[in-house]
Motif scaffolding. Structure first.
Motif, PDB file in Angstrom:
ATOM      1  N   PRO A  27      -3.229  -2.995   4.598  1.00  0.00           N
ATOM      2  CA  PRO A  27      -3.860  -3.185   5.911  1.00  0.00           C
ATOM      3  C   PRO A  27      -4.701  -4.458   5.964  1.00  0.00           C
ATOM      4  O   PRO A  27      -5.351  -4.831   4.987  1.00  0.00           O
ATOM      5  CB  PRO A  27      -4.749  -1.938   6.057  1.00  0.00           C
ATOM      6  CG  PRO A  27      -4.215  -0.949   5.083  1.00  0.00           C
ATOM      7  CD  PRO A  27      -3.647  -1.736   3.958  1.00  0.00           C
ATOM      8  N   ALA A  28      -4.668  -5.101   7.108  1.00  0.00           N
ATOM      9  CA  ALA A  28      -5.540  -6.254   7.349  1.00  0.00           C
ATOM     10  C   ALA A  28      -6.820  -5.749   8.003  1.00  0.00           C
ATOM     11  O   ALA A  28      -6.825  -4.730   8.688  1.00  0.00           O
ATOM     12  CB  ALA A  28      -4.838  -7.261   8.255  1.00  0.00           C
ATOM     13  N   VAL A  29      -7.925  -6.454   7.772  1.00  0.00           N
ATOM     14  CA  VAL A  29      -9.196  -6.050   8.372  1.00  0.00           C
ATOM     15  C   VAL A  29      -9.545  -6.980   9.531  1.00  0.00           C
ATOM     16  O   VAL A  29      -9.248  -8.177   9.503  1.00  0.00           O
ATOM     17  CB  VAL A  29     -10.338  -6.046   7.334  1.00  0.00           C
ATOM     18  CG1 VAL A  29     -10.116  -4.936   6.320  1.00  0.00           C
ATOM     19  CG2 VAL A  29     -10.471  -7.388   6.635  1.00  0.00           C
ATOM     20  N   THR A  30     -10.155  -6.390  10.552  1.00  0.00           N
ATOM     21  CA  THR A  30     -10.643  -7.156  11.693  1.00  0.00           C
ATOM     22  C   THR A  30     -12.169  -7.157  11.658  1.00  0.00           C
ATOM     23  O   THR A  30     -12.782  -6.585  10.753  1.00  0.00           O
ATOM     24  CB  THR A  30     -10.137  -6.544  13.011  1.00  0.00           C
ATOM     25  OG1 THR A  30     -10.589  -5.189  13.091  1.00  0.00           O
ATOM     26  CG2 THR A  30      -8.613  -6.549  13.053  1.00  0.00           C
ATOM     27  N   SER A  90      -3.531   4.212  -1.611  1.00  0.00           N
ATOM     28  CA  SER A  90      -3.993   3.044  -2.362  1.00  0.00           C
ATOM     29  C   SER A  90      -5.143   2.322  -1.669  1.00  0.00           C
ATOM     30  O   SER A  90      -5.946   1.652  -2.326  1.00  0.00           O
ATOM     31  CB  SER A  90      -2.833   2.066  -2.572  1.00  0.00           C
ATOM     32  OG  SER A  90      -2.311   1.643  -1.308  1.00  0.00           O
ATOM     33  N   HIS A  91      -5.236   2.420  -0.336  1.00  0.00           N
ATOM     34  CA  HIS A  91      -6.227   1.663   0.415  1.00  0.00           C
ATOM     35  C   HIS A  91      -6.808   2.491   1.560  1.00  0.00           C
ATOM     36  O   HIS A  91      -6.180   3.442   2.040  1.00  0.00           O
ATOM     37  CB  HIS A  91      -5.606   0.387   1.012  1.00  0.00           C
ATOM     38  CG  HIS A  91      -5.159  -0.616  -0.016  1.00  0.00           C
ATOM     39  ND1 HIS A  91      -3.951  -0.509  -0.661  1.00  0.00           N
ATOM     40  CD2 HIS A  91      -5.757  -1.750  -0.489  1.00  0.00           C
ATOM     41  CE1 HIS A  91      -3.816  -1.534  -1.508  1.00  0.00           C
ATOM     42  NE2 HIS A  91      -4.893  -2.294  -1.416  1.00  0.00           N
ATOM     43  N   SER A 125       0.855  -1.181   0.000  1.00  0.00           N
ATOM     44  CA  SER A 125       0.000   0.000   0.000  1.00  0.00           C
ATOM     45  C   SER A 125       0.889   1.228   0.000  1.00  0.00           C
ATOM     46  O   SER A 125       2.087   1.150   0.289  1.00  0.00           O
ATOM     47  CB  SER A 125      -0.917   0.007   1.218  1.00  0.00           C
ATOM     48  OG  SER A 125      -0.160   0.220   2.403  1.00  0.00           O
ATOM     49  N   TRP A 126       0.307   2.381  -0.318  1.00  0.00           N
ATOM     50  CA  TRP A 126       1.083   3.614  -0.327  1.00  0.00           C
ATOM     51  C   TRP A 126       0.190   4.790   0.051  1.00  0.00           C
ATOM     52  O   TRP A 126      -1.043   4.718  -0.040  1.00  0.00           O
ATOM     53  CB  TRP A 126       1.737   3.865  -1.685  1.00  0.00           C
ATOM     54  CG  TRP A 126       0.806   3.854  -2.857  1.00  0.00           C
ATOM     55  CD1 TRP A 126       0.546   2.814  -3.697  1.00  0.00           C
ATOM     56  CD2 TRP A 126      -0.011   4.950  -3.316  1.00  0.00           C
ATOM     57  NE1 TRP A 126      -0.376   3.177  -4.649  1.00  0.00           N
ATOM     58  CE2 TRP A 126      -0.732   4.481  -4.437  1.00  0.00           C
ATOM     59  CE3 TRP A 126      -0.203   6.261  -2.888  1.00  0.00           C
ATOM     60  CZ2 TRP A 126      -1.635   5.292  -5.139  1.00  0.00           C
ATOM     61  CZ3 TRP A 126      -1.099   7.077  -3.580  1.00  0.00           C
ATOM     62  CH2 TRP A 126      -1.796   6.589  -4.690  1.00  0.00           C
ATOM     63  N   TYR A 157       5.946  10.528  -0.157  1.00  0.00           N
ATOM     64  CA  TYR A 157       5.403   9.251  -0.626  1.00  0.00           C
ATOM     65  C   TYR A 157       5.924   8.149   0.278  1.00  0.00           C
ATOM     66  O   TYR A 157       7.129   8.088   0.563  1.00  0.00           O
ATOM     67  CB  TYR A 157       5.822   9.000  -2.073  1.00  0.00           C
ATOM     68  CG  TYR A 157       5.453   7.633  -2.605  1.00  0.00           C
ATOM     69  CD1 TYR A 157       4.190   7.389  -3.128  1.00  0.00           C
ATOM     70  CD2 TYR A 157       6.380   6.582  -2.597  1.00  0.00           C
ATOM     71  CE1 TYR A 157       3.852   6.138  -3.619  1.00  0.00           C
ATOM     72  CE2 TYR A 157       6.052   5.335  -3.084  1.00  0.00           C
ATOM     73  CZ  TYR A 157       4.787   5.112  -3.598  1.00  0.00           C
ATOM     74  OH  TYR A 157       4.454   3.871  -4.081  1.00  0.00           O
ATOM     75  N   ALA A 158       5.044   7.306   0.763  1.00  0.00           N
ATOM     76  CA  ALA A 158       5.472   6.219   1.659  1.00  0.00           C
ATOM     77  C   ALA A 158       4.744   4.937   1.299  1.00  0.00           C
ATOM     78  O   ALA A 158       3.556   4.951   0.932  1.00  0.00           O
ATOM     79  CB  ALA A 158       5.180   6.591   3.110  1.00  0.00           C
TER      80      ALA A 158
END
Length: 351
Positions: free
Chosen positions: A25-28, A101-102, A4-5, A19-20
């Protein structure tokens, strides 16, 4: 492995970007992962950044740093992971998105029209910005109009509610409306909605934008800023979209007591104008009033009808330019920030 960025800006210097990259990410439980697909960049997004502290826009998408912020964008995203049965993978939504991105959201009030993000950090922020509209349940959605919706829908909601508030107050007892930054999307969308309502619409713009603004056909008169001193001395309402102290001072000097209302709407420059204006227009306030007056469905019906009227004409006013990826997002941000985008151009970035 997928990454992701994010693209953050320095909160004290919006031209400085970072920019990183990181892990997706994971979802719970109770969460959904959106992949940001297509976003627009207009002066409206610069406004969010300029007013990021005053209006809490930085709080929608925390950057993890007090020095940097994620400037909110509008666009489309797709659900790529979900722990919420009512929100299926593959659902396409329209809404408020980060330059990233997310985005992880926590859907609440899920129905056929979409959902709200119930994430804790957004609970006290203005609710209209927390809505994600499912394309499958959105009467205003047409696939071939995605770019128009990206560029205009948030602006048009502001324009629609602004025109409604002014008309709802019987134009504050006047029949002349003066609109600065008349070549901007928010301004001419409001003018298009106010057209033929029995008021005279005067658009103020720069010399370079006069021809374009006149070509729109939604103003009764278009003047340059240096022609303010020849305005008719009649009761008038000023809708300030430029944020220019010089324009406000010139109008007050020319009109004096004939300036019945001075309303700050937004700013296309980078000078916050709320403090100097007589009052500030904030679309969610009028939206709440109309939800009470008309109900949620009634408001949506009126908005959809207004949007469909506008969409039939605006397509011929705009040259949509589509870029790709985070590098283009950064390039276009600097172009918009620097005021270098011609009024006929609309920027969309496919991420």
């Amino acid at each position: 492995m997928p990454r992701s960025w994010t693209v953050a800006v320095a909160r004290d210097d919006l031209a400085q970007m970072t920019y990183a990259e990181g892990d997706v990410p994971a979802v719970t439980d109770g969460e959904v992962l959106l992949r940001v697909d297509r976003v627009g960049l207009t002066a409206n997004n610069v406004t969010y950044a300029v007013l990021g502290d005053a209006m809490r826009y930085w709080e929608f998408f925390p950057s993890g740093s007090p020095e940097r912020g994620l400037a909110p964008l509008w666009g489309f995203a797709d659900v790529v992971a979900s722990t919420v049965p009512e929100v299926a993978v593959g659902l396409r939504v329209y809404g408020y998105l980060p330059p990233a991105s997310h985005l992880v959201v926590r859907p609440e009030r899920v129905d056929e029209s979409g959902f709200r993000d119930g994430s804790a950090h957004r609970a006290e922020l203005p609710s209209p910005y927390n809505v994600y509209r499912a394309t499958t349940g959105d009467p205003a959605y047409r696939k071939d109009q995605e770019d128009l919706l990206i560029l205009f829908r948030p602006l048009f909601y502001t324009s629609f509610m602004l025109a409604d508030q002014v008309a709802d107050n019987d134009f504050y007892g006047t029949r002349t409306l003066i609109i600065s930054s008349a070549s901007s999307k928010t301004a001419y969308a409001a003018a298009a909605e106010l057209r033929d309502q029995g008021v005279r619409l005067i658009g103020l713009t720069s010399h370079g934008n006069v021809e374009f603004t006149r070509s729109l056909g939604c103003y009764d008169e278009v003047r340059t800023y240096d022609e303010i001193d020849s305005l008719d001395l009649v009761p008038s309402v000023y809708l300030d979209l430029s944020g220019s102290p010089q324009v406000r001072a010139a109008l007050r000097e020319r009109l004096g007591d004939y300036l019945v209302r001075d309303i700050a709407v937004g700013l296309t420059g980078q000078v916050p104008n709320a403090g100097a204006a007589g009052e500030v227009f904030f679309a969610p306030v009028q939206m709440r009033k109309r939800r009470h007056d008309w109900g949620r469905d009634g408001l949506e019906e009126r908005f959809t009808a207004a949007w469909q009227r506008f969409a039939t004409v605006v397509d011929g006013w705009l040259d949509v330019q589509v870029g790709h990826g985070p590098d283009e997002l950064q390039r276009v941000w600097l172009e918009v920030l620097g005021g270098r985008v011609p009024p006929r151009v609309g920027h969309v970035v496919q991420l």
